[in-house]
Design an enzyme around this catalytic site. Structure first.
Site, PDB file in Angstrom:
ATOM      1  N   GLU A 202     100.139  -1.857  63.881  1.00 36.56           N
ATOM      2  CA  GLU A 202      99.300  -1.180  63.143  1.00 36.56           C
ATOM      3  C   GLU A 202     100.068  -0.595  61.847  1.00 36.56           C
ATOM      4  OE1 GLU A 202      96.097   1.239  65.811  1.00 36.56           O
ATOM      5  OE2 GLU A 202      97.892   2.233  65.319  1.00 36.56           O
ATOM      6  N   CYS A 203      99.466  -0.893  60.478  1.00 35.98           N
ATOM      7  CA  CYS A 203     100.041  -0.501  59.327  1.00 35.98           C
ATOM      8  C   CYS A 203     101.779  -0.851  59.311  1.00 35.98           C
ATOM      9  CB  CYS A 203      99.990   1.004  58.948  1.00 35.98           C
ATOM     10  SG  CYS A 203     100.040   1.429  57.127  1.00 35.98           S
ATOM     11  N   GLY A 204     102.509   0.119  59.638  1.00 38.44           N
ATOM     12  CA  GLY A 204     103.859  -0.053  59.444  1.00 38.44           C
ATOM     13  C   GLY A 204     104.444  -1.088  60.518  1.00 38.44           C
TER      14      GLY A 204
END
Length: 436
Positions: free
Chosen positions: A327-329
């Site tokens: 997720e994201c990072g």
């Protein structure tokens, strides 16, 4: 019945909600009062500060992504306490235009659902009696939201305080306290907001100072007396479809953004969490049946992640036979490369072709409703997920198969679809809950 509670809110971001909330949590705790903290909306950072100040895990309540029953269940599962204290987000009435599961995401919606009164933190810099007009307007905005009173912040002098209090008295607004300017107890910021709790070596000093500061200038007995027991919410445990039975979960300073209620839901379903640290060059547990990389700040540790060859090789080996999701990072770390703010490219795990850059910064922010085009761990194609996106990275390349059709809270198309290659998937939005 819901326990007696209060919501700490404000007319706008930057008014001092977090400092006041931390101070109240620490001050009540020092007096032997057990306080259960909550945070309105999609925030991963403030809850960690809440836990440091209160000694209890903070819980996110999000009326756009969660139904009223789910919110009720999360409140009930938080356990018994003398007082429930929820920190709002942005301004009290700020939310999206089109409601989600149980509201627009505004703190006012949580106040209406729970019946907890609101305490407004007012930054009175540059005004005196006029501050009462602001407070009175907030109190009159919605009949189903009760404003119990205000805490004045950034008071310049005793004379200034007297003028503001006079205006509040004339308007019939209760003043619970007045805080003079005290910049040394403010929490430092960074490009995604506040720094993470574990990054602050002086965290306990800041919390203790905030507690003493609030105890000196705010009437804690009056606040406890203002807390109200809310209306009963029929609790329905949030739907939890774990991505696996044994989950290898990346957890360190680069990967720490995951909602506590998700982990709690996984554990409630009998899941075993197996944490590992990519920054320490650790690999996912070989006995796990899924690997999950949360968001965080990989851009601040890009060089170290690029040199963590054991981690990268172990992750690639794991992905050959089992699903990996970021997720994201975490999504960025699964990609081919991450370009830092100075323009230097760092090789990531290479499980996806994604290339992201912080050299070309642009804010991506908001709620997301995703309809899966393909499966991801725990979910099937066609499932609808509610989440939130908040990052400054820019996609340079994304050659893999799109993972979802994504909309914002207004129903507009969002270009960041996430992607999939083999058993590896990733999204820029952080999962909050499954849509009804």
């Amino acid at each position: 019945m819901i326990a007696p509670g209060l919501i700490i809110s404000a007319p706008a971001s930057g008014s001092g909600k977090t400092t006041v909330t931390l101070g109240l949590l620490a001050a009540f705790r020092a007096e032997g009062v057990s306080v259960q903290p909550f945070k309105n909306g999609p925030d991963y950072i403030d809850p960690a500060f809440h836990q440091a100040a209160s000694g209890r895990s903070s819980v996110n309540l999000d009326c756009w992504a969660m139904g009223a029953g789910e919110i009720g269940a999360l409140i009930a599962e938080a356990g018994a306490a003398d007082l429930f204290l929820a920190e709002g987000s942005m301004g009290l009435y700020d939310g999206v235009i089109r409601p989600g599961e149980a509201g627009t995401g505004a703190s006012a919606d949580i106040a209406a659902l729970t019946g907890w009164p609101v305490v407004l933190v007012l930054d009175v810099s540059g005004q005196a009696q006029s501050a009462a007009a602001v407070a009175r307007g907030f109190a009159a905005m919605r009949a189903d939201v009760r404003v119990a009173g205000v805490i004045l912040n950034k008071v310049a002098s005793p004379r200034h305080e007297a003028l503001v209090r006079a205006g509040m008295e004339a308007a019939g607004i209760t003043v619970f306290g007045a805080l003079p300017r005290r910049p040394e107890i403010a929490v430092p910021e960074r490009h995604l907001g506040l720094q993470q709790a574990e990054e602050l070596p002086e965290l306990q000093r800041i919390v203790a100072a905030a507690g003493a500061f609030v105890a000196e200038h705010v009437s804690l007995p009056a606040l406890r007396a203002a807390a109200m027991t809310g209306s009963p919410l029929r609790g329905v445990a949030p739907r939890a479809r774990p991505p696996g039975q044994r989950i290898a979960l990346a957890r360190d300073r680069a990967f720490s953004f995951i909602y506590p209620h998700l982990i709690a839901g996984w554990r409630r379903a009998g899941v075993e969490i197996l944490p590992f640290s990519p920054l320490a060059d650790e690999i996912p547990d070989p006995t796990a049946d899924c690997c999950w990389l949360p968001g965080g700040y990989p851009e601040l540790h890009a060089g170290k992640l690029a040199s963590a060859k054991r981690f990268q090789a172990g992750l690639r080996q794991f992905s050959r036979t089992r699903p990996v999701h970021g997720e994201c990072g975490g999504y960025m770390a699964l990609g081919s490369a991450l370009i830092d703010a100075e323009g230097k490219a760092h090789a990531m795990a290479g499980l996806l072709g994604l290339v992201t850059s912080f050299e070309r910064r642009r804010l991506h922010l908001g709620y997301r409703l995703a309809t899966l085009l393909d499966a991801l761990p725990g979910f099937s194609a066609g499932d609808r997920l509610r989440g939130h996106e908040f990052h400054y990275s820019t996609i340079i390349e994304q050659p893999d198969t799109p993972l979802a059709r994504v909309e914002d809270a207004a129903g507009a198309h969002v270009a960041e679809t996430g992607s999939r290659r083999g058993q590896t998937s990733g999204t820029f939005f952080h999962l909050i809950a499954e849509a009804s």
